[in-house]
Design a protein around this motif. Structure first.
Motif, PDB file in Angstrom:
ATOM      1  N   UNK A   1      -7.455   6.120  -7.053  1.00 54.51           N
ATOM      2  CA  UNK A   1      -6.845   6.593  -5.476  1.00 54.51           C
ATOM      3  C   UNK A   1      -7.809   5.579  -4.960  1.00 54.51           C
ATOM      4  N   UNK A   2      -7.560   5.248  -4.005  1.00 52.49           N
ATOM      5  CA  UNK A   2      -8.165   3.820  -2.992  1.00 52.49           C
ATOM      6  C   UNK A   2      -9.826   4.597  -2.009  1.00 52.49           C
ATOM      7  N   UNK A   3      -8.920   5.677  -2.089  1.00 52.93           N
ATOM      8  CA  UNK A   3      -9.678   6.700  -0.149  1.00 52.93           C
ATOM      9  C   UNK A   3      -8.749   7.678  -0.606  1.00 52.93           C
ATOM     10  N   UNK A   4      -9.630   8.801  -0.076  1.00 54.87           N
ATOM     11  CA  UNK A   4      -8.653   9.396   0.612  1.00 54.87           C
ATOM     12  C   UNK A   4      -9.203  10.288   1.646  1.00 54.87           C
ATOM     13  N   UNK A   5      -8.211  10.356   2.805  1.00 52.51           N
ATOM     14  CA  UNK A   5      -8.352  10.884   4.123  1.00 52.51           C
ATOM     15  C   UNK A   5      -7.444  12.601   4.381  1.00 52.51           C
ATOM     16  N   UNK A   6      -8.347  13.612   4.735  1.00 54.47           N
ATOM     17  CA  UNK A   6      -8.111  14.465   5.428  1.00 54.47           C
ATOM     18  C   UNK A   6      -7.674  15.046   6.503  1.00 54.47           C
ATOM     19  N   UNK A   7      -6.350  15.558   6.653  1.00 52.31           N
ATOM     20  CA  UNK A   7      -5.382  15.891   7.556  1.00 52.31           C
ATOM     21  C   UNK A   7      -6.216  17.395   8.231  1.00 52.31           C
TER      22      UNK A   7
ATOM     23  N   UNK B   1      -7.507   2.150  10.234  1.00 53.52           N
ATOM     24  CA  UNK B   1      -8.816   1.071  10.383  1.00 53.52           C
ATOM     25  C   UNK B   1      -8.998   1.206   9.145  1.00 53.52           C
ATOM     26  N   UNK B   2      -8.272   2.545   8.107  1.00 49.58           N
ATOM     27  CA  UNK B   2      -8.493   2.762   6.578  1.00 49.58           C
ATOM     28  C   UNK B   2      -7.898   1.981   6.025  1.00 49.58           C
ATOM     29  N   UNK B   3      -6.666   1.473   6.280  1.00 50.55           N
ATOM     30  CA  UNK B   3      -5.892   1.046   6.214  1.00 50.55           C
ATOM     31  C   UNK B   3      -5.357  -0.859   5.804  1.00 50.55           C
ATOM     32  N   UNK B   4      -6.060  -0.824   7.628  1.00 51.90           N
ATOM     33  CA  UNK B   4      -6.523  -2.643   7.037  1.00 51.90           C
ATOM     34  C   UNK B   4      -7.903  -3.104   6.709  1.00 51.90           C
TER      35      UNK B   4
ATOM     36  N   UNK C   1     -19.861   2.146   0.842  1.00 47.28           N
ATOM     37  CA  UNK C   1     -18.549   2.599   2.066  1.00 47.28           C
ATOM     38  C   UNK C   1     -17.862   1.699   2.988  1.00 47.28           C
ATOM     39  N   UNK C   2     -18.980   1.427   3.725  1.00 45.25           N
ATOM     40  CA  UNK C   2     -18.451  -0.096   5.310  1.00 45.25           C
ATOM     41  C   UNK C   2     -18.338  -0.816   3.999  1.00 45.25           C
ATOM     42  N   UNK C   3     -18.806  -2.003   3.191  1.00 48.24           N
ATOM     43  CA  UNK C   3     -18.203  -2.811   3.303  1.00 48.24           C
ATOM     44  C   UNK C   3     -16.705  -2.785   1.705  1.00 48.24           C
ATOM     45  N   UNK C   4     -16.452  -1.231   1.251  1.00 48.68           N
ATOM     46  CA  UNK C   4     -15.757  -1.250   0.537  1.00 48.68           C
ATOM     47  C   UNK C   4     -14.280  -0.268   0.723  1.00 48.68           C
TER      48      UNK C   4
ATOM     49  N   UNK D   1       1.029  -1.047  -0.253  1.00 53.35           N
ATOM     50  CA  UNK D   1       0.231  -0.206  -0.034  1.00 53.35           C
ATOM     51  C   UNK D   1       0.666   0.770   0.022  1.00 53.35           C
ATOM     52  N   UNK D   2       0.518   2.073  -0.767  1.00 49.58           N
ATOM     53  CA  UNK D   2       0.843   3.942  -0.726  1.00 49.58           C
ATOM     54  C   UNK D   2       0.250   5.234   0.564  1.00 49.58           C
TER      55      UNK D   2
END
Length: 239
Positions: A95-101, A110-113, A189-192, A48-49
């Motif tokens: 991108x698989x997902x996006x997380x704001x700082x 949790x997102x990584x796992x 969103x929860x499952x994927x 993962x990156x």
């Protein structure tokens, strides 16, 4: 031990994240711009990156473009700018997902796992998931001429690989397992993505849009998906 490449020019943040992720059982390597990341990906494999958007030399968006041209590995974007344009562009580019700082440490973990479980890299207990090819062949899904091979995370149409990202594959798989059934955006969103849906969150919508672009025209001329405003998505059947 899953290997993560952390790409961010914030020295203090990367030190804290590297320590946190190491304690969670991940093997972490840190680089500070996109150019260094691309060089590192040529040397060894990563599971993962974690990719920051705002960086010198080569920013996260340009780095993501080049990563997607060569590699099919999950990418979680990070950014201090909670900007819809950056977020949508990152998702459009794969991108698989996006997380704001700033983000909560537990949410990042949790997102990584969730992403790693989805891509068959680790199970809930962080053990590598060894897949039996024969068992996976029996689980092959076929709809509209598209074959899904879960073990290989591969979607094929008329012998051609559709080149789906891990998130796109997982989304198509859950829809193909429930043809004609409405699946809510919250459930998807929860499952994927491993997260609850938040207001103005368009991640699932962007992944559906990307799938529509990559999937071939159906022989029956029906659309692949139907959007039901306020309810979710379904895989269109001929019934």
């Amino acid at each position: 031990m899953p290997k993560i490449l952390l790409v961010d020019d914030d020295i203090e943040l990367t030190e804290l994240l590297a320590e946190l992720l190491s304690l969670e059982g991940f093997d972490i390597l840190v680089v500070h711009n996109g150019q260094e990341a691309l060089k590192e990906l040529e040397i060894q494999h990563y599971d993962l990156v974690l990719l920051d958007v705002m960086m010198p030399v080569l920013n996260g968006i340009e780095t993501l473009k080049q990563v997607r041209q060569k590699y099919d590995l999950p990418v979680l974007m990070l950014s201090a700018r909670d900007d819809d344009i950056d977020r949508v562009l990152g998702l459009e580019l794969g991108a698989d997902d996006y997380l704001p700082k700033p983000f909560n440490d537990r949410e990042l973990i949790a997102r990584i796992k969730a992403i790693l479980r989805r891509t068959k890299v680790i199970k809930e207990n962080n053990v590598v998931d060894i897949i039996d090819d024969e068992e996976n062949d029996r689980k092959l899904l076929n709809f509209g001429g598209v074959e899904l091979h879960p073990g290989r995370q591969q979607a094929i149409f008329e012998g051609k690989d559709l080149d789906l990202t891990g998130t796109e594959f997982a989304l198509l798989q859950i829809l193909m397992r429930h043809p004609g059934q409405i699946l809510s955006r919250e459930l998807l969103s929860i499952e994927i993505l491993g997260k609850r849906l938040t207001p103005y969150d368009r991640a699932i919508d962007m992944h559906i849009s990307n799938l529509r672009k990559k999937l071939p025209e159906r022989n029956d001329n029906l659309p692949w998906f139907k959007t039901l405003r306020g309810r979710g998505y379904l895989l269109v059947t001929d019934k």
